[in-house]
Scaffold this active site. Sequence first.
Site, PDB file in Angstrom:
ATOM      1  N   GLU A 476       0.699  -1.190   0.090  1.00  0.00           N
ATOM      2  CA  GLU A 476      -0.298  -0.082   0.013  1.00  0.00           C
ATOM      3  C   GLU A 476       0.872   1.440   0.076  1.00  0.00           C
ATOM      4  O   GLU A 476       0.580   2.160  -0.853  1.00  0.00           O
ATOM      5  CB  GLU A 476      -0.886  -0.008   1.269  1.00  0.00           C
ATOM      6  CG  GLU A 476      -2.019  -1.034   1.200  1.00  0.00           C
ATOM      7  CD  GLU A 476      -2.698  -1.186   2.545  1.00  0.00           C
ATOM      8  OE1 GLU A 476      -3.434  -0.031   2.892  1.00  0.00           O
ATOM      9  OE2 GLU A 476      -3.008  -2.191   2.964  1.00  0.00           O
ATOM     10  N   GLU A 784       2.945  -7.586   9.662  1.00  0.00           N
ATOM     11  CA  GLU A 784       1.825  -7.055   9.830  1.00  0.00           C
ATOM     12  C   GLU A 784       0.721  -8.253  10.565  1.00  0.00           C
ATOM     13  O   GLU A 784       0.015  -7.504  11.039  1.00  0.00           O
ATOM     14  CB  GLU A 784       1.332  -7.130   8.149  1.00  0.00           C
ATOM     15  CG  GLU A 784      -0.209  -6.663   8.291  1.00  0.00           C
ATOM     16  CD  GLU A 784      -1.087  -6.820   6.622  1.00  0.00           C
ATOM     17  OE1 GLU A 784      -1.836  -6.418   6.379  1.00  0.00           O
ATOM     18  OE2 GLU A 784      -0.099  -7.634   5.952  1.00  0.00           O
TER      19      GLU A 784
END
Length: 906
Positions: A476, A784
């Site tokens: 992202e 993550e």
Amino acid sequence: MTESRCADLRVEYQRAPRAIGTATPRFSWTVDHAQLAYELEVTDADGRSVWSTGSVGSAASSQISFAGEDLRSDADYRWRVRSIGVYGPTPWAESTFATALLSPAAWSARWVEPDQDDTLVERWSIVDWIRGTGPDTPPRTRLRPARLLRGTVTVGEGVVQARLHASARGVYTAWINGLRAGDEVLAPGFDSYLHRISTQTYDVALRAGENVLAFALADGWWAGRIGLTGSSAQFGTRTALIWQLHVTYADGRVEVIGSDGGMRSATGGWDYADPFVGERFDRRAEPEGWRMPGFDDARWSPVTPIDADRSVLVPFTGEPIRRVAELAPTSITETEEGIVVDFGQVIAGRVRLRLRGLSRGREITLEHTETLDAAGDWFQNIVGIDKDQTDVFVSAGGDDEWEPEFTFHGFRYARVSGLQASLDPSDIVAVVLSSDLEQTGTFTTSDPRLNRLHDNVVWSQRANLLSVPTDCPQRERAGWTGDAQVFAAAATNNALVAPFLSRWLDNLRADQLPDGRVPITSPRSPFDIAEAEHATGIGAIVSSAGWSDAIAFVPWTLYERYGDERVLADNYPAVLAWIDHQRSRARAELPPSLAGVPLSIERRAAQALLYNSGDHFGDWLTPSTIAGRPLHEAIGIAPALTSEYLAPMFQAQTLTLASRMAEVLGKGADAARLAAEAASVRAAFAAEYVDADGRLPVELQGPHAIALSFDMIPADRRAGTAGHLAALVRANGDRLDTGFLSVPYLLDALWDGGHRDLARRLLWQRESPSWLYAVDHSATTIWESWDAIGSDGSVRPVSLNHYAFGCVDDWLYRRVAGLQPTAPGWRRVRIEPDLDAGVESASAHVGTPAGRLAVDWRRSGDEVRVRVAVPSGVDAVLVLGDTTIALTPGATEHVVPVASPLLSVP
């Protein structure tokens, strides 16, 4: 006796900066004595005084605000300072600074556009594809070449200085007569471009006569593929450039030359250059000598001046993106698909290749990934449209060296294919890219696992503090506000992040909506706005508790760690606007749990105080809510379970921080009003959600940890809440079950609640979810997901480089090493190491505004030896068990007995 002196002179946090972006800079220095007063003088390039403080009776030596006559744009200044102590003044210490173009009015140049094809936006969005309204398979979207621009600048004899000010819609590199201007990359960086575009300043060398100013211009964040969707042209479809050259002659004359229609443009070696997809560079197509005088550009197209807005131009603040390190291969393996190179560390950056004896037209492909699979085979852990992370080089024949210019990747492994021979290890390096922040802290212990955990945090911080604070450097690269909020404190220990985060806050304020909402990401593009307007559910969230509250949390953290009052003043109005939005929502709405429930007048009045409605991310990705479920089904569970409780908790804490800001800024009435409102919200919350035993309605660790940390629990029930939190942790096998927002608070909530041994066991836990699980599974960054790599080696398609869970690093500095600030800017410090942390020794230092603060402690037998170094101007105490020692500036050593045995760790 050594002569006292002033040292480490800085302007706006930087040493001798050449392009500060404010007319009211702040000056800082350190001293090695007790300062009673100071004198500071600023002169211009001609030696004329522009400010003199005289003797100021103050111990302050940090962020002294300029109060002289207006500083000029593109001007050089000298300053000097001396400190006055009990033995009189120190010698003068001197330094310099220069200003950028301080306002849009200083720009006389016009934006210019090269000839270009803007049909790249005629494409399906990945969002359309996910929704089923796009094609059956992810489309391959059109990529376009970077553009070359060049123009000639003729100057006379006697040039003594030349400065180039430049910026772009896109990303650019500049050359003067073939020499690169500056050492930064991916300029001008990522901004909320419709509101602000940063400008760069370069000192350049000109020769009398004709000079060539050359640029390569690519799509970058402006028109390239960015964000979760990988959609292109999110800010605009056409790239553009603006530059202004200021030439100073020996006689004092200044000539200003700006971009206009006199430049010409063409395509060159870059067939395409995209932030996500990568680059394809064809050396055969690069016009030889195009950056030098004498090149024939008659067939190139003229650029087009455009009347684009110059009011958005702002000087860049802080440190730009640079090549900050290089990594050699740790192994090279030949496979049927190509040569796999392991650099031993997950990074953000790119690969540089030295190529030997290639045939003309030979195509070399570089693929990138963060991990291999359980069998050691190539595995692309980030999937999605146009995120190939692949670079291609086409040889013109012979020997060459190549590094991509306008892209970067998140990777540890590179796969090289197309070579005609084996790859020599000396011919390939990984180039680490990051905003070039000064590294100011270190942490190490006797345990290699804790050391690796800390190193993983630092590497993730380095990879994700790249122009803006991003969530990850591959999938992202978005400026998520929640990530920045939870990690800001940890970041301040490792690097000088105040200018970097202040610049990001400038973008965040620019992106704030008129109704006070603070967006969940910044920079925020028109594409982001349109997508949220047409989405439903989580995709429609524009602002969210915990994410939007970054507008208060991050400035307050910077004030706590740097004593920076200006960051409070800059953001205070935005904080109040966000609070107004929370108030209006609280008055107008009820949470879904109370839909149709009859409410007494008293209960309805209390509900009107609580911001507990609307869609939020809640305690995002709480492990127990996603375990064993498909992610697309599981991600909504934690928001549904926790949002109603977390939103008013963050509301109360933001009110408290706003009250503290107001007090610092001298707004006493505001401070009292906001503090009273915060108390009312806490009382209403406790009445609605906290039972007699201190429990909340949801049986999860995270909300209880935040409730304790944000003082949401009445004093007579706090012990019960802490006990219940401890019980929840024990019931989970001494493992954490905290989501995104609550991870920073869990260990402190247990520690302060009287459950120190349990906090220690959580830190040392090796089973997932835990911090050391990743370390034991060879992580080199923060993941993550807690279980990104399974115990069997299987890899999930998630990022291996998110810094958020690395917020535990602040605990390592504060609790294990013991460095705890107790006043803004570390002016007061409590050094209280955890001698029972499970390590035999720990050492750490942080860079404070007053200088280096360090501790080194070591257990040996039944005693502990502690060495500390305290800078002048810092009041510090050392706490060792029941012993408190007042510390003096300088280095001291202390030995005390220790009775407790060393904690046994797994």
